[in-house]
Each structure stands twice: as C-alpha cells, then as structure tokens.
Scaffold this motif. Structure first.
Motif, PDB file in Angstrom:
ATOM      1  N   ASN A   1      22.287  22.648 102.214  1.00  0.00           N
ATOM      2  CA  ASN A   1      22.027  22.441 100.836  1.00  0.00           C
ATOM      3  C   ASN A   1      22.833  22.813 100.005  1.00  0.00           C
ATOM      4  N   GLU A   2      23.432  23.917 100.109  1.00  0.00           N
ATOM      5  CA  GLU A   2      24.548  24.271  99.221  1.00  0.00           C
ATOM      6  C   GLU A   2      25.523  23.451  99.202  1.00  0.00           C
TER       7      GLU A   2
ATOM      8  N   VAL B   1      27.556  20.889  90.108  1.00  0.00           N
ATOM      9  CA  VAL B   1      27.273  19.520  89.873  1.00  0.00           C
ATOM     10  C   VAL B   1      25.813  19.268  89.742  1.00  0.00           C
ATOM     11  N   VAL B   2      24.958  19.988  90.098  1.00  0.00           N
ATOM     12  CA  VAL B   2      23.511  19.697  90.251  1.00  0.00           C
ATOM     13  C   VAL B   2      22.781  20.468  88.922  1.00  0.00           C
TER      14      VAL B   2
ATOM     15  N   VAL C   1      18.142  15.451  91.029  1.00  0.00           N
ATOM     16  CA  VAL C   1      18.752  14.254  91.841  1.00  0.00           C
ATOM     17  C   VAL C   1      18.958  14.372  93.474  1.00  0.00           C
ATOM     18  N   LYS C   2      18.797  13.362  94.160  1.00  0.00           N
ATOM     19  CA  LYS C   2      19.017  13.628  95.479  1.00  0.00           C
ATOM     20  C   LYS C   2      20.624  13.646  95.840  1.00  0.00           C
TER      21      LYS C   2
ATOM     22  N   GLU D   1      22.833  10.647  95.690  1.00  0.00           N
ATOM     23  CA  GLU D   1      22.982   9.975  94.283  1.00  0.00           C
ATOM     24  C   GLU D   1      24.162  10.695  93.461  1.00  0.00           C
ATOM     25  N   LEU D   2      24.532  11.832  94.275  1.00  0.00           N
ATOM     26  CA  LEU D   2      25.646  12.614  93.247  1.00  0.00           C
ATOM     27  C   LEU D   2      27.011  11.816  92.953  1.00  0.00           C
ATOM     28  N   ARG D   3      27.448  11.990  91.933  1.00  0.00           N
ATOM     29  CA  ARG D   3      28.791  11.699  91.952  1.00  0.00           C
ATOM     30  C   ARG D   3      29.681  13.042  91.946  1.00  0.00           C
TER      31      ARG D   3
END
Length: 119
Positions: A97-98, A105-106, A111-112, A115-117
């Motif tokens: 998860n890290e 970023v999060v 957000v899942k 879906e991350l940019r």
C-alpha cells in the motif's frame, strides 16, 4: 498479549468444544461475514456524527466492542486454520500500500490507486 497468544486462546476454545471440524476456511469466512454484518447493523442509518459518537453511550459501546471482538476472533481463527502469519501479512500489505498510495500523491485524497496520476 500477542497475536499468537490470542490465536491459541481461540483455538483452545474451539478444541474444548470439538468445533475444529466445523472450522473450515469456507465456514470461517461465512461466519466472519456474518459478524461484519452484525457490526455494520449497529452503524446502519446513523449520520456521520452519530457514528463517531456511538461509543459515548456505554451500552452501545459494549455492543460495538462485542461485534468487533467477534470479527477479530473469526479472523484469528481463519488465519490460524490457513496457516497465515497475520503479522507478516499485515506488514507485507502495508508495504504494498505504501507503493500504491505514496503519501505525497494521495495525502488528503480518497482515491483508488488505479485512479492515481503519478508524476
């Protein structure tokens, strides 16, 4: 108290009642699901504020604690039956998860990881 000690207590409880034969992975997952449902029921229809304050009432706190304990007991039994080292599994999952959810970023975003940019 360690995870290993708790697993032994739960296993001994089952052994004393001759329940090991019922504690198949499928049955344990079904029981775990049922207990999570009972925990969910305590929060059903509450507002966010009410759910945050649920443990301020002693009787409701006890019901929540009982259901949380039931969930944890079935989870402990499941990982014991499957031979999963719960501590190692949690540490490994946190490392994954890290990587999936870098704090830079999060942070502050729900957000899942798919879906991350990323930069």
């Amino acid at each position: 108290m360690t995870i290993e000690h708790l697993q032994k207590l739960v296993a001994d409880f089952a052994t004393q009642r001759d329940w090991e034969r019922f504690h198949t992975p499928k049955n344990l997952v079904m029981a775990l699901t049922g207990e999570v449902g009972e925990l969910s029921e305590l929060f059903q229809w509450l507002t966010s504020e009410e759910s945050s304050a649920i443990c301020e009432d002693a009787a409701r706190r006890e019901r929540v604690a009982d259901e949380v304990a039931d969930v944890f007991i079935y989870l402990l039994r499941l990982v014991d039956v499957l031979g999963i080292d719960l501590e190692a599994a949690v540490e490994a999952k946190l490392r994954k998860n890290e990587e999936r959810y870098p704090a830079a970023v999060v942070k502050g975003r729900a957000v899942k990881y798919t879906e991350l940019r990323r930069p």
